[in-house]
Design an enzyme around this catalytic site. Structure first.
Site, PDB file in Angstrom:
ATOM      1  N   HIS A 198       5.109   0.438   6.441  1.00 38.14           N
ATOM      2  CA  HIS A 198       4.348   0.849   5.418  1.00 38.14           C
ATOM      3  C   HIS A 198       3.050   1.150   5.657  1.00 38.14           C
ATOM      4  CE1 HIS A 198       7.877  -0.622   2.887  1.00 38.14           C
ATOM      5  NE2 HIS A 198       7.829   0.687   2.431  1.00 38.14           N
ATOM      6  N   ARG A 305       4.592   5.312  -5.319  1.00 43.66           N
ATOM      7  CA  ARG A 305       4.761   3.847  -4.621  1.00 43.66           C
ATOM      8  C   ARG A 305       3.856   3.019  -5.442  1.00 43.66           C
ATOM      9  NH1 ARG A 305       5.783   6.249   0.693  1.00 43.66           N
ATOM     10  NH2 ARG A 305       7.833   5.508   1.603  1.00 43.66           N
ATOM     11  N   ARG A 341       8.063   5.130  -9.099  1.00 42.27           N
ATOM     12  CA  ARG A 341       8.765   3.830  -8.654  1.00 42.27           C
ATOM     13  C   ARG A 341       8.479   2.428  -9.035  1.00 42.27           C
ATOM     14  NH1 ARG A 341      10.229   2.894  -2.428  1.00 42.27           N
ATOM     15  NH2 ARG A 341       8.169   1.920  -2.237  1.00 42.27           N
ATOM     16  N   GLU A 442      19.297   3.265  -1.181  1.00 40.06           N
ATOM     17  CA  GLU A 442      18.545   2.617   0.184  1.00 40.06           C
ATOM     18  C   GLU A 442      19.161   1.478   0.631  1.00 40.06           C
ATOM     19  OE1 GLU A 442      14.611   1.965  -0.456  1.00 40.06           O
ATOM     20  OE2 GLU A 442      14.621   1.082  -2.316  1.00 40.06           O
ATOM     21  N   ASN A 465      14.315   5.414   4.815  1.00 45.80           N
ATOM     22  CA  ASN A 465      13.646   4.285   5.773  1.00 45.80           C
ATOM     23  C   ASN A 465      14.306   3.056   5.740  1.00 45.80           C
ATOM     24  OD1 ASN A 465      11.598   6.303   5.916  1.00 45.80           O
ATOM     25  ND2 ASN A 465      10.340   5.240   4.248  1.00 45.80           N
ATOM     26  N   ASP A 466      14.696   2.755   4.478  1.00 43.38           N
ATOM     27  CA  ASP A 466      15.380   1.328   4.341  1.00 43.38           C
ATOM     28  C   ASP A 466      17.166   1.860   4.721  1.00 43.38           C
ATOM     29  OD1 ASP A 466      13.790  -0.572   3.723  1.00 43.38           O
ATOM     30  OD2 ASP A 466      13.314   0.186   1.885  1.00 43.38           O
ATOM     31  N   ARG A 476      13.149  -2.507  10.405  1.00 45.68           N
ATOM     32  CA  ARG A 476      12.311  -1.309  10.525  1.00 45.68           C
ATOM     33  C   ARG A 476      10.783  -1.613  11.016  1.00 45.68           C
ATOM     34  NH1 ARG A 476      11.349   0.482   4.126  1.00 45.68           N
ATOM     35  NH2 ARG A 476       9.368   1.557   4.707  1.00 45.68           N
ATOM     36  N   CYS A 513      13.561  10.723  -0.214  1.00 49.91           N
ATOM     37  CA  CYS A 513      12.178  10.431  -0.016  1.00 49.91           C
ATOM     38  C   CYS A 513      11.851   9.591   1.029  1.00 49.91           C
ATOM     39  CB  CYS A 513      11.723   9.821  -1.382  1.00 49.91           C
ATOM     40  SG  CYS A 513      12.339   8.194  -1.907  1.00 49.91           S
TER      41      CYS A 513
END
Ligand code: PEP
Ligand code: MG
Length: 590
Positions: A198, A305, A341, A442, A465-466, A476, A513
């Site tokens: 992140h 986020r 989110r 995800e 990403n996840d 990650r 996303c």
């Protein structure tokens, strides 16, 4: 600009945020101090006390310098924290006790100061008064600075970065990254981290060049040394020679030309050569990014986020504070959609409001994160839901739940959402009764049950990403296995195809996303597989749009069909790169 006598050292890492930086290194040392402990001859104790006093004076000067810098760049209010630090340094009890400790134990001054400051920390932690408890952080911070000074090392925190520096760190936390002052930080290099940690996502959104996984850089870099950071190819070059500087200067010129070409499409529609208009949304972390979203002509926000509000505010934001942030974005971008989110705390974002909301866990990415945390903290969750609902009266707001692993979680979240709506009705506060709700896809279990989730949702957004980390079992943020994090693994592509196909059968829009959406090498693949929109960090929108305007959607579909037949991730990667290169020849550096 200076040329040092030091030899040039090239450290290879992973390119994480594009751009080149040239400047002096700011060493952000977070490793635990290797504190020396030894006996001091009674005759040498006077020298030891003198050393201690010098360290106190030096630390005072250092804090004064940092304070002045922060006051200049961020304002007097932000700089006031350093007054508290100065007070700790002037605390006669702390100083006196350290000297007494040396007289009693005969140990060196570092060891004694460490013992005494630890006792202070413990005593303050036990005090019920919240204000006094907060001083613990000041004592820790100052103690660290004094110890570093005694040991001849540099102590740092990211808030005190001097102007025009390249930050070199073991790792930086997401909140560290969010507190980066773009006008001070030229670039970031870390030994740990990955392209989807992140902190790096934040760096990318700030347009700060970054290299991660640069192993060994901390030991080789000296504070203040000159360096080139290459965020395109993933290098940091310490003490560059004149030739290297010249080569990079030339490269920079070419990159600027390419950048100008890409930016020329910024005001044009994201339309393919065969006339398909693609929806490009923005990923944002903070409410003050509305202007950024506008300047890159995004079609709205695909991912807000919201956890950064919690990470950076110094406290858990209440409903009003959250409402102010969400409605500012909704109003600022209306009538464009804004997908907010709900809190995704946990994973590499373990604390909020300066306090740890989540106990440290052995496997935080498999642990108490996001919707799991929210469903167990319904009051905190409903505060957020009410704030989002109220913001929906100010614009086109949609709500999205992170880390959904099955339909039961969506059902439970929706029950709380209904309760939040009822509470607002009772208060007479307006909200959009048609507000759309969506789930992030995800987790593999969500991907496998899209048909079931569809009954409870209006849309989906795939968090690659996840999803990649969970499909491939690759943490990650673990740099040792970063090379195994393969977006083009057939398992990832098959999972994506399944999600898009099932969602399309039920006519649910399904965007992407994750960071893949912001990479022009992968964007055609995602669209070809069936993504209905892409959401990416705003500064990356022009390069994706540039490619879209030079490709046919029919070709992207063909690419997807072709690579689904392949078995080797590297081969699929090469096909995607070839697809991109063939259509963007005028962007090649030559
Ligand atoms: C994702 O997982 O792809 C995503 C967009 O969410 P985050 O990166 O915040 O986990
Ligand atoms: Mg995610």
């Amino acid at each position: 600009m200076s040329q040092t006598a030091q030899p040039e050292i090239v450290v290879q890492g992973i390119a994480a945020s594009q751009g080149i930086a040239y400047g002096q290194v700011f060493l952000y040392v977070q490793k635990d101090l290797d504190l020396p402990q030894y006996q001091i001859e009674p005759s040498r104790r006077v020298d030891e006390i003198a050393r201690f006093e010098r360290a106190l004076v030096d630390t005072r000067k250092e804090i004064g310098r940092v304070k002045a810098e922060v006051a200049k760049n961020l304002g007097e209010d932000e700089a006031r924290i350093f007054d508290a630090h100065q007070l700790v340094l002037e605390d006669q009890a702390l100083i006196g006790e350290t000297i007494r400790e040396m007289e009693n134990t005969g140990l060196n001054i570092e060891a004694c100061f460490h013992r005494v400051s630890q006792r202070y920390v413990q005593a303050f932690e036990a005090i019920p008064d919240e204000y006094l408890r907060e001083r613990v952080a000041d004592i820790r911070d100052v103690a660290k600075r004094v110890l570093h000074s005694l040991m001849g090392q540099v102590a740092t925190n990211l808030g005190s970065v001097l102007k025009n520096r390249i930050v070199v760190a073991n790792d930086i936390s997401p909140s560290d990254a969010a507190s980066i002052d773009r006008s001070n930080v030229l670039g970031v290099v870390t030994e740990g981290g990955s392209r989807t940690s992140h902190a790096v996502i934040v760096a990318r959104s700030l347009k700060v060049p970054a290299v991660v996984g640069a192993r060994g850089v901390i030991d080789q870099a000296q504070d203040g040394a000159w360096a080139i950071l290459d965020g395109y190819d993933g290098y940091i070059i310490l003490n560059p020679t004149e030739q290297t500087l010249f080569r990079y200067g030339k490269l920079q010129e070419k990159r600027r030309t390419v950048e100008t070409r890409i930016m020329a499409v910024n005001r044009l529609p994201a339309e393919t050569l065969d006339g398909v208009r693609v929806t490009l949304l923005a990923n944002i972390e903070k409410a003050d990014e509305v202007e950024l979203v506008r300047s890159y002509n995004a079609d709205g926000v695909g991912l807000f986020r919201s956890e950064y509000l919690f990470l950076n505010s110094g406290q858990i934001p209440d409903e009003e504070q959250q409402y102010a942030a969400y409605s500012a974005v909704a109003q600022g971008l209306a009538p464009l959609p804004v997908i907010i989110r709900t809190l995704d705390i946990g994973g590499d974002k373990g604390s909020a409001g300066g306090v740890s909301l989540i106990e440290p866990e052995a496997n935080p990415f498999l642990g108490f994160r996001a919707i799991r945390f929210c469903l167990e903290n319904p009051l905190l969750f409903k505060n957020q839901l009410r704030a989002i609902l109220r913001a929906s009266a100010a614009g086109n707001v949609q709500i999205m739940y992170p880390m959904i692993s099955g339909v039961g979680e969506v059902v439970r979240a929706n029950v709380l959402l209904e309760e939040a709506k009822q509470e607002l009705r009772e208060r007479g506060q307006p909200f959009d009764p048609e507000l759309k709700i969506g789930s992030m896809i995800e987790i593999p279990s969500a991907a496998a049950t899209v048909d079931l989730l569809a009954d409870e949702c209006d849309f989906f957004s795939v968090g690659t990403n996840d999803l990649i980390q969970y499909v491939l079992a690759i943490d990650r943020v673990n740099v040792r296995i970063a090379h195994l994090y393969e977006p083009t693994h057939p398992a990832v592509l098959r999972t994506l195809r399944g999600v898009f196909t099932e969602a399309a059968k039920r006519k649910l829009p399904t965007g992407v996303c994750g960071e893949m959406a912001g990479d022009p090498v992968y964007a055609p693949l995602l669209l070809g597989l069936g993504a209905t929109s892409l959401s990416l960090t705003p500064p990356l929108i022009p390069s994706v749009k540039y490619l879209l305007r030079n490709m046919k959607m029919a070709d992207a579909r063909k690419l997807a069909r072709e690579v689904l037949e392949l078995r080797d991730p590297a081969e699929i990667q090469a096909r995607c790169e070839e697809f991109y290169a063939e259509r963007t020849k005028d962007l090649a550096l030559g």
